[in-house]
Design an enzyme around this catalytic site. Structure first.
Site, PDB file in Angstrom:
ATOM      1  N   GLY A   1       1.781 -12.687  -4.036  1.00 42.67           N
ATOM      2  CA  GLY A   1       1.419 -13.932  -4.735  1.00 42.67           C
ATOM      3  C   GLY A   1       0.135 -13.831  -5.530  1.00 42.67           C
ATOM      4  O   GLY A   1       0.077 -14.199  -6.719  1.00 42.67           O
ATOM      5  N   SER A   2      -0.925 -13.316  -4.895  1.00 47.51           N
ATOM      6  CA  SER A   2      -2.206 -13.217  -5.620  1.00 47.51           C
ATOM      7  C   SER A   2      -2.127 -12.136  -6.692  1.00 47.51           C
ATOM      8  O   SER A   2      -2.795 -12.217  -7.730  1.00 47.51           O
ATOM      9  CB  SER A   2      -3.353 -12.944  -4.642  1.00 47.51           C
ATOM     10  OG  SER A   2      -3.060 -11.812  -3.847  1.00 47.51           O
TER      11      SER A   2
ATOM     12  N   CYS B   1      -4.174 -15.049  -0.342  1.00 47.27           N
ATOM     13  CA  CYS B   1      -2.906 -14.415  -0.048  1.00 47.27           C
ATOM     14  C   CYS B   1      -1.772 -15.358  -0.412  1.00 47.27           C
ATOM     15  O   CYS B   1      -1.545 -16.362   0.275  1.00 47.27           O
ATOM     16  CB  CYS B   1      -2.831 -14.062   1.428  1.00 47.27           C
ATOM     17  SG  CYS B   1      -1.269 -13.280   1.743  1.00 47.27           S
ATOM     18  N   GLY B   2      -1.083 -15.040  -1.484  1.00 43.88           N
ATOM     19  CA  GLY B   2      -0.030 -15.914  -1.994  1.00 43.88           C
ATOM     20  C   GLY B   2       1.174 -15.986  -1.081  1.00 43.88           C
ATOM     21  O   GLY B   2       1.711 -17.069  -0.842  1.00 43.88           O
ATOM     22  N   HIS B   3       1.606 -14.829  -0.545  1.00 44.72           N
ATOM     23  CA  HIS B   3       2.808 -14.897   0.297  1.00 44.72           C
ATOM     24  C   HIS B   3       2.522 -15.749   1.528  1.00 44.72           C
ATOM     25  O   HIS B   3       3.387 -16.463   2.019  1.00 44.72           O
ATOM     26  CB  HIS B   3       3.291 -13.478   0.673  1.00 44.72           C
ATOM     27  CG  HIS B   3       2.759 -12.955   1.966  1.00 44.72           C
ATOM     28  ND1 HIS B   3       1.557 -12.274   2.083  1.00 44.72           N
ATOM     29  CD2 HIS B   3       3.257 -13.042   3.234  1.00 44.72           C
ATOM     30  CE1 HIS B   3       1.361 -11.953   3.351  1.00 44.72           C
ATOM     31  NE2 HIS B   3       2.374 -12.405   4.068  1.00 44.72           N
TER      32      HIS B   3
ATOM     33  N   ASP C   1       2.535  -4.181   0.565  1.00 40.06           N
ATOM     34  CA  ASP C   1       3.119  -5.520   0.521  1.00 40.06           C
ATOM     35  C   ASP C   1       4.624  -5.399   0.293  1.00 40.06           C
ATOM     36  O   ASP C   1       5.063  -4.757  -0.653  1.00 40.06           O
ATOM     37  CB  ASP C   1       2.471  -6.336  -0.609  1.00 40.06           C
ATOM     38  CG  ASP C   1       2.735  -7.823  -0.436  1.00 40.06           C
ATOM     39  OD1 ASP C   1       3.719  -8.179   0.242  1.00 40.06           O
ATOM     40  OD2 ASP C   1       1.964  -8.620  -0.998  1.00 40.06           O
TER      41      ASP C   1
HETATM   42  O1  LIG Z   1       0.981 -12.340  -1.533  1.00 36.70           O
HETATM   43  C1  LIG Z   1      -0.216 -11.996  -1.474  1.00 36.70           C
HETATM   44  O2  LIG Z   1      -1.074 -12.457  -2.219  1.00 36.70           O
HETATM   45  C2  LIG Z   1      -0.614 -11.001  -0.447  1.00 36.70           C
HETATM   46  N1  LIG Z   1       0.400 -10.344   0.318  1.00 36.70           N
HETATM   47  C3  LIG Z   1      -0.278  -9.253   1.031  1.00 36.70           C
HETATM   48  C4  LIG Z   1      -1.421  -8.901   0.106  1.00 36.70           C
HETATM   49  C5  LIG Z   1      -1.814 -10.199  -0.554  1.00 36.70           C
HETATM   50  O3  LIG Z   1      -2.855 -10.792   0.194  1.00 36.70           O
END
Ligand SMILES: O=C(O)[C@H]1NCC[C@@H]1O
Length: 316
Positions: free
Chosen positions: A236-237, A97-99, A231
């Site tokens: 991020g991912s 999870c990037g965020h 999201d």
């Molecule tokens: O930023 C992300 O990668 C994530 N945000 C919610 C779904 C992903 O895991």
């Protein structure tokens, strides 16, 4: 005066709440029982099997909501790591999870969980799994998608295929289209990840504005993951997987920075491929993503034994 806890039974659960580009992150730093397992993936299996009730307590109403996201801080098996983390959402546990990583970076430094802050290490290899895969999607017929991995697998498709626009269409319409694609890919495409079977599942579908040719203008996308969860950030991912896909198609070069915008909130991340690598037999790239995270508060959660809704519920 220090705020006293109300009457309750059992341990309190302490969290720090943040958001990255509008996407919430509830960081759970105390109150969980010991999480057993000798690797982060085995700890992920352990919480799924033994401690899933706590995910519902913290992610679902009345303490959270349908689109809540969480991160449980755990020990890491890697000698060079200061901490490990398990990601959670409305359906279970993510593998990347990037965020959350952006928010956790700030949290870990501020809360002194890192011994010595250093520049980031290269992240997971991102790769394109398949391009132009046609799946049969309920209500929409044949839809052609690309599938790419950025710590989790995503299907990508231009929202125009459904007559939608990721920045102006109703969220519910985008969610319905993306969820139909996710269901189709899950049932019709077998995924494979060279490192572990635990990683070989489709996490969600990302609808885009189709602007994949390189430009200094932002390109917008909307990620619908887990159980139709939206999201608020550019993901991020997902940005990682999308850059890998653009690189695979020759639309972006190494070290070219692209700006990605959330269709939900307009918040932005940047992404760039910094190096070529391999993941098993897949040609892969290491992608750097940047964004900003902010604190929104701290909370201490309790449970009362007579509260019939204490275990959490969701409104869809
Ligand atoms: O930023 C992300 O990668 C994530 N945000 C919610 C779904 C992903 O895991």
């Amino acid at each position: 005066m220090e705020m006293q806890l109300p009457p309750h039974e059992g341990d309190e659960l302490s969290v720090v709440d943040m958001h990255t580009g509008g996407e919430p992150l509830r960081i759970i730093h105390s109150g969980y029982p010991e999480v057993k397992g000798d690797s982060v993936l085995s700890k992920r299996r352990y919480v799924r099997e033994h401690l899933d009730h706590l995910r519902r307590v913290l992610m679902f109403e009345p303490r959270g909501h349908y689109d809540m996201y969480g991160a449980l801080v755990v020990d890491s098996e890697l000698p060079e790591a200061d901490l490990g983390v398990l990601f959670m959402h409305n359906e279970g546990y993510s593998t990347m999870c990037g965020h959350a990583v952006i928010a956790l970076g700030r949290f870990a430094v501020d809360y002194k969980l890192v011994k010595e802050p250093q520049s980031p290490e290269p992240s997971v290899p991102a790769f394109t799994f398949a391009t132009d895969v046609t799946v049969s999607v309920e209500k929409f017929g044949d839809v052609t998608v690309d599938i790419s991995y950025g710590g989790a697998f995503y299907a990508f498709v231009d929202a125009k295929r459904f007559g939608l626009d990721v920045t102006t269409s109703r969220t519910r319409d985008l969610v319905d289209a993306a969820t139909a694609v996710t269901n189709a890919v899950k049932s019709q495409v077998k995924l494979h990840h060279p490192s572990s079977d635990d990683l070989a599942f489709l996490y969600g579908t990302i609808l885009t504005d189709g602007k994949d040719d390189y430009s200094s203008d932002p390109t917008a996308n909307m990620c619908v993951f887990a159980e139709a969860q939206v999201d608020r950030s550019p993901t991020g991912s997902g940005v990682t997987a999308r850059v890998a896909l653009q690189y695979h198609r020759g639309l972006i070069q190494l070290n070219q920075t692209r700006t990605f915008q959330s269709g939900a909130t307009g918040s932005q991340f940047t992404g760039r491929a910094v190096e070529e690598t391999k993941c098993g037999d897949f040609k892969a790239v290491v992608v750097e993503v940047s964004g900003r995270a902010f604190y929104t508060g701290v909370s201490r959660y309790v449970q009362e034994p007579e509260d019939k809704l204490t275990h959490g519920f969701l409104l869809k």
